[in-house]
Write an enzyme that holds these catalytic residues in place. Structure first.
Site, PDB file in Angstrom:
ATOM      1  N   THR A  84      40.990  31.847  47.363  1.00 16.07           N
ATOM      2  CA  THR A  84      40.428  33.112  47.835  1.00 16.07           C
ATOM      3  C   THR A  84      39.942  33.896  46.618  1.00 16.07           C
ATOM      4  O   THR A  84      40.459  33.740  45.512  1.00 16.07           O
ATOM      5  CB  THR A  84      41.467  33.952  48.611  1.00 16.07           C
ATOM      6  N   VAL A  88      40.129  37.100  45.592  1.00  9.95           N
ATOM      7  CA  VAL A  88      41.026  38.016  44.883  1.00  9.95           C
ATOM      8  C   VAL A  88      42.099  37.234  44.122  1.00  9.95           C
ATOM      9  O   VAL A  88      42.433  37.576  42.982  1.00  9.95           O
ATOM     10  CB  VAL A  88      41.663  39.030  45.860  1.00  9.95           C
ATOM     11  N   CYS A  89      42.619  36.186  44.728  1.00 10.60           N
ATOM     12  CA  CYS A  89      43.627  35.369  44.041  1.00 10.60           C
ATOM     13  C   CYS A  89      43.026  34.732  42.794  1.00 10.60           C
ATOM     14  O   CYS A  89      43.632  34.754  41.721  1.00 10.60           O
ATOM     15  CB  CYS A  89      44.162  34.290  44.972  1.00 10.60           C
ATOM     16  N   ALA A  90      41.838  34.178  42.931  1.00 15.10           N
ATOM     17  CA  ALA A  90      41.159  33.567  41.792  1.00 15.10           C
ATOM     18  C   ALA A  90      40.899  34.604  40.703  1.00 15.10           C
ATOM     19  O   ALA A  90      41.067  34.326  39.516  1.00 15.10           O
ATOM     20  CB  ALA A  90      39.856  32.923  42.254  1.00 15.10           C
ATOM     21  N   SER A 103      42.689  37.232  40.003  1.00 16.90           N
ATOM     22  CA  SER A 103      43.935  37.563  39.299  1.00 16.90           C
ATOM     23  C   SER A 103      44.288  36.475  38.287  1.00 16.90           C
ATOM     24  O   SER A 103      44.742  36.775  37.187  1.00 16.90           O
ATOM     25  CB  SER A 103      45.084  37.807  40.276  1.00 16.90           C
TER      26      SER A 103
END
Length: 166
Positions: free
Chosen positions: A57, A59-61, A63
């Site tokens: 996803t 946002v995860c990537a 971070s």
């Protein structure tokens, strides 16, 4: 049980993040090459646990990319990026992105990490995945900072997490 939101809809995790000034729960996760990785493997280092639902996803990537960029300048500190993604997907992502300053770890085998750290979603569309959270540990594995991101689609507060290391 903690309450967070996913696109404005309330969802719940199985528990709460570890309390400040307590010893972090031990864990057994899976790293590159399907190697077992434990908290003890990082003994004597400061640790940032970057916990998220899936590296697939945006946002995860983001971070993982952000912590990869800052990790190289952190003294005696390791960044552990933890999800329930298979280690193959984690390695593929880091390889494609050229990320080598973070360690990718998976909770896919047992799911115990999510339970012990209180971050396992127990309902909603992401049920069974991990809630976006940051836990920072000092060199003695004491919890010195936590954040469970209130809206899952938003990034954590990087500045506060990094400030806790000083």
């Amino acid at each position: 049980m903690a309450k967070v939101t996913l696109k404005g809809h309330e969802v719940h995790t199985i528990g709460e993040l570890p309390a400040l000034n307590t010893t972090a729960p031990a864990f057994n996760l899976v790293g590159a090459g399907l190697a077992d990785k434990t908290l003890a493997d990082y003994q004597g280092k400061k640790i940032i646990l970057n916990i998220f639902p899936s590296v697939d996803t945006g946002v995860c990537a983001a971070s993982v990319r952000h912590f990869n960029q800052t990790a190289s300048s952190l003294e005696n500190t390791v960044v552990l990026c933890i999800s329930r993604d298979l280690p193959f997907a984690q390695e593929r992502f880091c390889g494609a992105e050229g990320l080598n300053n973070v360690a990718m770890l998976s909770d896919f085998r047992e799911g115990q990490f999510g339970k012990d750290y209180g971050v396992l979603f127990e309902d909603g569309p992401l049920k069974g995945l991990l809630s976006r959270s940051i836990v920072v540990l000092d060199q003695d594995a004491k919890v010195i900072y936590t954040e469970q991101v209130a809206e899952t689609t938003e990034e954590p507060n990087y500045d506060k997490a990094l400030a806790a290391l000083k």
